[in-house]
Write an enzyme that holds these catalytic residues in place. Structure first.
Site, PDB file in Angstrom:
ATOM      1  N   ASP A  50      -7.402   1.562   7.599  1.00 46.54           N
ATOM      2  CA  ASP A  50      -6.129   2.189   7.956  1.00 46.54           C
ATOM      3  C   ASP A  50      -6.391   3.636   8.355  1.00 46.54           C
ATOM      4  O   ASP A  50      -7.544   4.095   8.382  1.00 46.54           O
ATOM      5  CB  ASP A  50      -5.100   2.089   6.826  1.00 46.54           C
ATOM      6  CG  ASP A  50      -5.530   2.799   5.550  1.00 46.54           C
ATOM      7  OD1 ASP A  50      -6.423   3.688   5.608  1.00 46.54           O
ATOM      8  OD2 ASP A  50      -4.984   2.484   4.482  1.00 46.54           O
ATOM      9  N   ARG A  97      -4.415  -5.062   6.843  1.00 47.85           N
ATOM     10  CA  ARG A  97      -5.552  -4.224   7.251  1.00 47.85           C
ATOM     11  C   ARG A  97      -6.747  -5.067   7.685  1.00 47.85           C
ATOM     12  O   ARG A  97      -7.486  -4.696   8.597  1.00 47.85           O
ATOM     13  CB  ARG A  97      -5.942  -3.278   6.123  1.00 47.85           C
ATOM     14  CG  ARG A  97      -4.946  -2.146   5.900  1.00 47.85           C
ATOM     15  CD  ARG A  97      -5.346  -1.256   4.735  1.00 47.85           C
ATOM     16  NE  ARG A  97      -5.234  -1.939   3.457  1.00 47.85           N
ATOM     17  CZ  ARG A  97      -6.064  -1.765   2.429  1.00 47.85           C
ATOM     18  NH1 ARG A  97      -7.083  -0.944   2.546  1.00 47.85           N
ATOM     19  NH2 ARG A  97      -5.866  -2.407   1.294  1.00 47.85           N
ATOM     20  N   TYR A 100       5.594  -9.071   8.306  1.00 48.85           N
ATOM     21  CA  TYR A 100       5.130  -7.690   8.462  1.00 48.85           C
ATOM     22  C   TYR A 100       5.169  -7.291   9.929  1.00 48.85           C
ATOM     23  O   TYR A 100       4.828  -8.086  10.815  1.00 48.85           O
ATOM     24  CB  TYR A 100       3.688  -7.543   7.970  1.00 48.85           C
ATOM     25  CG  TYR A 100       3.478  -7.847   6.510  1.00 48.85           C
ATOM     26  CD1 TYR A 100       3.605  -6.847   5.552  1.00 48.85           C
ATOM     27  CD2 TYR A 100       3.152  -9.125   6.086  1.00 48.85           C
ATOM     28  CE1 TYR A 100       3.411  -7.117   4.206  1.00 48.85           C
ATOM     29  CE2 TYR A 100       2.959  -9.407   4.744  1.00 48.85           C
ATOM     30  CZ  TYR A 100       3.090  -8.405   3.808  1.00 48.85           C
ATOM     31  OH  TYR A 100       2.901  -8.686   2.479  1.00 48.85           O
ATOM     32  N   ASP A 118       0.843  -1.191   0.000  1.00 48.95           N
ATOM     33  CA  ASP A 118       0.000   0.000   0.000  1.00 48.95           C
ATOM     34  C   ASP A 118       0.883   1.247   0.000  1.00 48.95           C
ATOM     35  O   ASP A 118       2.003   1.214   0.530  1.00 48.95           O
ATOM     36  CB  ASP A 118      -0.897   0.028   1.243  1.00 48.95           C
ATOM     37  CG  ASP A 118      -2.006  -1.013   1.186  1.00 48.95           C
ATOM     38  OD1 ASP A 118      -2.342  -1.459   0.075  1.00 48.95           O
ATOM     39  OD2 ASP A 118      -2.542  -1.364   2.260  1.00 48.95           O
TER      40      ASP A 118
END
Length: 307
Positions: free
Chosen positions: A89, A181, A75, A47
């Site tokens: 987000d 997310r 991550y 993203d």
């Protein structure tokens, strides 16, 4: 008649430590310009507001992108508790709030439901295609969609920090197609406190590590110089998860022409997918059958290792 793309026939991988802001496509274009490369692509979208490792494939290395996309990735991300947004987000509009703040033990207990083979519904603002159109485009038009759940393998999901009562930092190792997310959204719902991703960093992806990545500023400074070329990793790194077999001289010639070629193999079985090398250079990827590799992808690299 299509215009022939200009640039060098250069092959390999360049690891970028992507900053927040630019899209993954913009980073690819920057790298292609800096290396004057004819062909480039990335292995797994980040993203725009996410940071971390973005592996850029050049030339023939683009044929190995699927193997990096399928590899495990790690991550590190921080969830803002108490607020749900339409994008899951910090960039989105607030959909709801909660005063509830679960303690660390409750969070750790809830994480267990997100490990292993799980089903995950992508965010409304995602690149998933619905009837041929990206979900985020329809979401921007105010449309709410029923997105189908998709399988995801999560190897681990750990609480690594609790900066304050409103925030929790997690580290996740997962397979292809994971949406961090969605993890933040679903965890917040499960805990009853709501939540969204505040910041996200991809720490590593397959064989590539963010710690080894170049910044965009470094890439700009070294653009069109041998110094930047020196940071290229060989195409073969993208085949790290596949077993290697050795092609004979005659086998390598046949493989380069797209035909089954004789290879010397150990530790592989009939039907296994593997890659063949000749004199240290990748020749093809394919299936091993009765002493031969039946190629599915052939690498058009020059004999001296340059492309």
């Amino acid at each position: 008649m299509a215009r022939k793309r200009k640039g060098r026939d250069i092959s390999g991988w360049l690891v970028v430590d992507k900053p927040a802001g630019p899209t993954s496509t913009a980073v690819v274009n920057k790298v292609r310009w800096a290396l004057d490369a004819k062909k480039a692509g990335h292995a797994g979208t980040l993203d725009p507001e996410a940071t971390g490792v973005l592996a850029i494939a050049l030339g023939e290395a683009t044929k190995t992108v699927p193997y990096i996309t399928d590899a495990l990735k790690a991550y590190e991300f921080t969830i803002r508790l108490g607020i749900a947004t339409n994008t899951d987000d910090a960039e989105g509009e607030v959909l709801g709030t909660s005063e509830l703040r679960p303690d660390d033990d409750a969070i750790k207990a809830a994480l267990a439901d997100f490990v292993g083979d799980i089903q995950q519904v992508p965010p409304q603002f995602s690149a998933v295609k619905i009837d041929g159109q990206r979900a985020y485009k329809r979401a921007r038009d105010g449309e709410e969609m029923e997105l189908a759940a998709r399988p995801l393998f999560v190897e681990s999901l750990l609480l690594t920090d609790r900066p304050d009562t409103d925030h929790v930092t997690l580290e996740m190792v997962c397979g292809k197609g994971g949406y961090v997310r969605s993890i933040a959204r679903d965890l917040g719902q499960k805990l009853g406190c709501l939540g969204h991703v505040r910041d996200l960093r991809r720490v590593w992806s397959g064989p590539f590590d963010a710690a080894d990545g170049l910044t965009l500023d470094q890439i700009t400074e070294m653009a069109r110089t041998p110094e930047l070329d020196a940071h290229l990793q060989p195409l073969e790194v993208g085949l790290d998860d596949l077993p290697e077999v050795k092609a004979t001289a005659e086998g390598a010639t046949r493989l380069r022409n797209g035909n089954p070629g004789m290879v010397i193999a150990s530790g592989v079985e009939y039907g296994d997918e593997c890659w063949a090398s000749f004199e240290g250079q990748a020749v093809a990827v394919g299936r091993f059958k009765a002493g031969e590799l039946h190629p599915s992808r052939v690498f058009n690299l020059s004999q001296d290792g340059d492309s």
